[in-house]
Design a protein around this motif. Structure first.
Motif, PDB file in Angstrom:
ATOM      1  N   LEU A 121      -2.208   1.438  -2.730  1.00 57.88           N
ATOM      2  CA  LEU A 121      -2.908   1.586  -4.001  1.00 57.88           C
ATOM      3  C   LEU A 121      -4.220   0.802  -3.986  1.00 57.88           C
ATOM      4  CD1 LEU A 121      -0.029   1.273  -6.613  1.00 57.88           C
ATOM      5  CD2 LEU A 121      -1.672   3.149  -6.501  1.00 57.88           C
ATOM      6  N   ASP A 123      -7.084  -1.508  -5.378  1.00 57.51           N
ATOM      7  CA  ASP A 123      -7.028  -2.616  -6.320  1.00 57.51           C
ATOM      8  C   ASP A 123      -7.542  -2.209  -7.695  1.00 57.51           C
ATOM      9  OD1 ASP A 123      -5.944  -4.336  -4.479  1.00 57.51           O
ATOM     10  OD2 ASP A 123      -7.876  -5.183  -3.869  1.00 57.51           O
ATOM     11  N   LYS A 126      -4.981  -0.199  -9.874  1.00 57.23           N
ATOM     12  CA  LYS A 126      -3.707  -0.804 -10.257  1.00 57.23           C
ATOM     13  C   LYS A 126      -3.618  -1.045 -11.752  1.00 57.23           C
ATOM     14  CE  LYS A 126      -2.459  -2.961  -5.859  1.00 57.23           C
ATOM     15  NZ  LYS A 126      -2.188  -4.231  -5.148  1.00 57.23           N
ATOM     16  N   LYS A 130      -0.626  -0.013 -14.105  1.00 61.64           N
ATOM     17  CA  LYS A 130       0.027  -1.089 -14.843  1.00 61.64           C
ATOM     18  C   LYS A 130       0.133  -0.739 -16.323  1.00 61.64           C
ATOM     19  CE  LYS A 130      -0.361  -6.004 -15.976  1.00 61.64           C
ATOM     20  NZ  LYS A 130      -1.174  -7.249 -15.825  1.00 61.64           N
ATOM     21  N   ASN A 133       2.840   1.792 -16.817  1.00 64.56           N
ATOM     22  CA  ASN A 133       4.156   1.204 -16.654  1.00 64.56           C
ATOM     23  C   ASN A 133       4.543   0.299 -17.818  1.00 64.56           C
ATOM     24  OD1 ASN A 133       5.530   1.836 -13.870  1.00 64.56           O
ATOM     25  ND2 ASN A 133       3.358   1.715 -13.448  1.00 64.56           N
ATOM     26  N   ALA A 169       4.680   4.216  -2.804  1.00 69.66           N
ATOM     27  CA  ALA A 169       3.783   3.094  -3.118  1.00 69.66           C
ATOM     28  C   ALA A 169       3.664   2.893  -4.620  1.00 69.66           C
ATOM     29  CB  ALA A 169       2.410   3.337  -2.501  1.00 69.66           C
ATOM     30  N   VAL A 170       3.551   3.997  -5.348  1.00 70.32           N
ATOM     31  CA  VAL A 170       3.477   3.909  -6.811  1.00 70.32           C
ATOM     32  C   VAL A 170       4.798   3.394  -7.375  1.00 70.32           C
ATOM     33  CG1 VAL A 170       3.153   5.222  -8.938  1.00 70.32           C
ATOM     34  CG2 VAL A 170       1.723   5.714  -6.947  1.00 70.32           C
ATOM     35  N   ASP A 172       7.029   1.476  -5.858  1.00 71.96           N
ATOM     36  CA  ASP A 172       7.172   0.059  -5.519  1.00 71.96           C
ATOM     37  C   ASP A 172       6.334  -0.809  -6.453  1.00 71.96           C
ATOM     38  OD1 ASP A 172       8.893   0.716  -3.471  1.00 71.96           O
ATOM     39  OD2 ASP A 172       7.381   0.564  -1.887  1.00 71.96           O
ATOM     40  N   TYR A 173       5.144  -0.335  -6.791  1.00 74.95           N
ATOM     41  CA  TYR A 173       4.293  -1.098  -7.701  1.00 74.95           C
ATOM     42  C   TYR A 173       4.910  -1.135  -9.097  1.00 74.95           C
ATOM     43  CZ  TYR A 173       0.099  -2.899  -9.975  1.00 74.95           C
ATOM     44  OH  TYR A 173      -0.777  -3.673 -10.686  1.00 74.95           O
ATOM     45  N   SER A 176       7.569  -3.670  -9.154  1.00 78.52           N
ATOM     46  CA  SER A 176       7.029  -5.034  -9.184  1.00 78.52           C
ATOM     47  C   SER A 176       6.589  -5.442 -10.578  1.00 78.52           C
ATOM     48  CB  SER A 176       5.842  -5.151  -8.215  1.00 78.52           C
ATOM     49  OG  SER A 176       4.670  -4.532  -8.751  1.00 78.52           O
TER      50      SER A 176
END
Length: 231
Positions: A121, A123, A126, A130, A133, A169-170, A172-173, A176
């Motif tokens: 991803l 920077d 993000k 975010k 999410n 990847a999305v 996993d982010y 997190s």
């Protein structure tokens, strides 16, 4: 051959009748209104046909699972609130109602999230993910499928792998950031579900995308049916 033709004709007629019965009344409806107006009468089979015609069999299969009635209106209202918040707060996100307003599809162009042929991803992207999410966490009664797609440039197996890596990847982010892992599924489709013409640069750009398919989980469906039983 004759029997197959008759079977296809009957299926096509049912498909057309289902479409003609719902489209005119749904054009300007909110998710709440669609959920109330359209039940599961069209069936998952018709939903799958709609999705196949539109080039997205997963969303198509979802269309036929709508709850409908008062319960559908309850779910639709829940989705309406999320849709409004996403549109107001998440940059570069395209938000669409699917499943008769009982689910949402949020699409990001891959160029927004990733460099060409990369799956890490960016920077600068993000923050958008975010913000999305944070809304998902605020509305916990949903399941979220993260779908990766590519254009048809390159080999099929490479595109399939890249699309899965980007979806992962999305996911996993999102994990997190505190999204419950049980809510998330990451699926790579490679080049198999284009939404535009791969022979043009503009079309290939549209086909390189990541989608969030947000739908009611069992808890929300149970709440909706409870509301329906109290009416």
């Amino acid at each position: 051959m004759k029997n197959k033709s008759l079977k296809f004709s009957a299926l096509a007629l049912a498909f057309l009748l289902a479409i003609s019965s719902v489209l005119p009344s749904c054009k300007n409806m909110t998710g709440t209104q669609k959920g109330a107006a359209i039940g599961a009468g069209a069936g998952a089979g018709v939903g799958a046909l709609i999705g196949k015609a539109a080039g997205n069999t997963l969303v198509g299969a979802l269309i036929g699972t709508a709850v409908g009635g008062t319960a559908g209106a309850y779910i639709g209202k829940y989705m309406d609130k999320q849709k409004k918040e996403i549109e107001e707060t998440v940059p570069n996100a395209k938000v669409e109602e699917v499943n008769n307003g009982e689910a949402l599809k949020v699409t990001f162009d891959s160029k927004v999230l990733f460099d060409i042929n990369k799956y890490a991803l960016k920077d600068q992207s993000k923050n958008a993910v975010k913000q999305l999410n944070e809304i998902l966490i605020k509305y916990p009664d949903t399941e979220v499928k993260i779908l990766g797609h590519t254009d048809d440039t390159g080999k099929d197996d490479y595109n399939m792998k890249l699309s899965q890596q980007r979806a992962d990847a999305v996911k996993d982010y999102a994990l997190s950031l505190g999204v419950n892992a049980k809510r998330l599924t990451a699926i790579g489709y490679g080049e198999s579900q284009p939404i535009a013409d791969n022979t043009t640069a503009e079309g290939r750009t549209e086909n390189r995308r990541v989608e969030f398919l947000i739908s009611a989980n069992d808890q929300l469906k149970a709440k909706a049916k409870q509301q329906q039983s109290q009416r």
